[in-house]
Design an enzyme around this catalytic site. Structure first.
Site, short mmCIF file in Angstrom:
data_model
loop_
_atom_site.label_atom_id
_atom_site.label_comp_id
_atom_site.label_asym_id
_atom_site.label_seq_id
_atom_site.Cartn_x
_atom_site.Cartn_y
_atom_site.Cartn_z
N SER A 22 0.85 -1.19 0.00
CA SER A 22 0.00 0.00 0.00
C SER A 22 0.88 1.23 0.00
CB SER A 22 -0.89 0.01 1.25
OG SER A 22 -1.54 1.25 1.43
N TYR B 264 -1.98 0.78 11.08
CA TYR B 264 -2.14 0.28 9.71
C TYR B 264 -0.91 0.63 8.88
CZ TYR B 264 -3.70 -0.35 4.94
OH TYR B 264 -3.78 -0.74 3.63
#
Length: 249
Positions: free
Chosen positions: A136, A149
Site C-alpha cells: 500500500s 495500519y
C-alpha cells in the site's frame, strides 16, 4: 500461462479480480479466504481451473493444514500473491482499539509470513518461483490516524525487500505492488460496516478499481524470467499522496 497461482484474500476486491483474470490467462488458481460462500461462487464460475481453501491467514496451524491438503493437481505452486490484508479503525493512537491493532498486525504481517513460509518449499522446487506482495502507499508514507495500519504496511515493504534478498540465491522473483485508493470493501471494513462513511472515501474523483491492480499483477507475472518488478507504486491520477486527492464536488 502455465502457472499454479496461490492467492490469499480471493473472496473480494483485488484478490477476486486477480483470480478471474489469471484464470482467463490460463493459470490454475488456488483461491483462499475466510468466506466459504464467496469461494463457492468463484468455484462455480471457474470450475476445475480453481481449487478453493477456506482458512484465516492469522491461524498458523490452519495455514499449514490447508497447504498440506492441496490436491495433487495443484501441489506444484510456483506463484504466490500475498493479497490478504485489512485496515481496522481510523483513530489517533491514544484512542486506538488494541483489538484493531492485533487484527491488522496478525493479518497484514503475520499472515503474510505464515503463508509464505508454508509455500516456500514448493516455490523453490518449481525453479521459477514468484512472490508478489500487495502492499500500500501506506507502506511508503504515514498519514494522520493511520498509525498501526501504516506500521503494518511498512512491515510488508520491509519483508518484501528481505524476502528478495534472502531468496535471491534460490532464483525466486519477489516484488510488491503498492496501490493508493482502490474502490473495494476496504473502507467498509475500516469503518466497521458504516457504508455511508465508506462511500465518501471514493466520491468526487475516479479511484482505482480492483481490475486495475489485477492487470498490473498480470503484467508483473508475465515479464520474461530475467525481469522482476521489484516495487511498484500506483495511484489514481487524482491522488498525489495519502492526504491529497483532487475532488470535484
Amino acid at each position: 500461462m502455465d502457472r499454479i497461482v496461490f492467492i490469499t484474500g480471493a473472496t473480494s476486491g483485488i484478490g477476486r479480480a486477480t483470480a478471474l483474470l489469471l484464470a482467463e490467462k490460463g493459470c490454475r488458481i488456488i483461491a483462499c479466504g475466510r468466506r466459504e460462500e464467496r469461494l463457492a461462487e468463484l468455484k462455480e464460475k471457474l470450475g476445475d481451473q480453481v481449487h478453493t481453501l477456506t482458512f484465516d491467514v492469522r491461524d498458523r496451524k490452519a495455514v499449514e493444514a490447508a497447504v498440506a491438503a492441496i490436491p495433487d493437481r495443484f501441489t506444484a505452486v510456483d506463484t504466490l500473491i500475498n493479497n490478504a490484508g485489512n485496515a481496522h479503525g481510523l483513530d489517533p493512537i491514544q484512542d486506538g482499539d488494541p483489538d484493531d491493532w492485533d487484527a491488522m498486525i496478525d493479518i497484514n504481517v503475520k499472515g503474510l509470513l505464515y503463508v509464505t513460509r508454508a509455500l516456500l518449499p514448493s516455490l523453490i522446487a518449481s525453479g521459477r518461483g514468484h512472490i508478489l506482495n500487495i502492499g500500500s502507499t501506506a507502506g511508503k508514507e504515514v498519514y494522520p490516524r493511520g498509525n498501526v495500519y501504516c506500521a503494518s504496511k511498512h512491515a510488508v515493504d520491509a519483508l518484501n525487500q528481505a524476502l528478495r534478498i534472502d531468496l535471491n540465491a534460490e532464483g525466486l522473483r519477489v516484488g510488491a505492488i503498492n496501490p493508493g485508493l482502490v474502490e473495494t470493501e476496504f473502507s467498509k471494513v475500516r469503518f466497521k460496516g458504516d457504508e455511508a462513511r465508506a462511500e465518501t472515501v471514493y466520491q468526487g474523483y475516479e479511484p482505482l478499481r480492483a481490475g486495475d491492480i489485477a492487470e498490473l499483477i498480470w503484467f508483473a507475472l508475465s515479464r520474461p524470467a530475467h525481469v522482476n518488478i521489484a516495487d511498484l507504486v500506483v495511484m489514481p491520477t487524482a491522488q498525489a499522496s495519502s492526504t491529497q486527492v483532487r475532488k470535484e464536488l
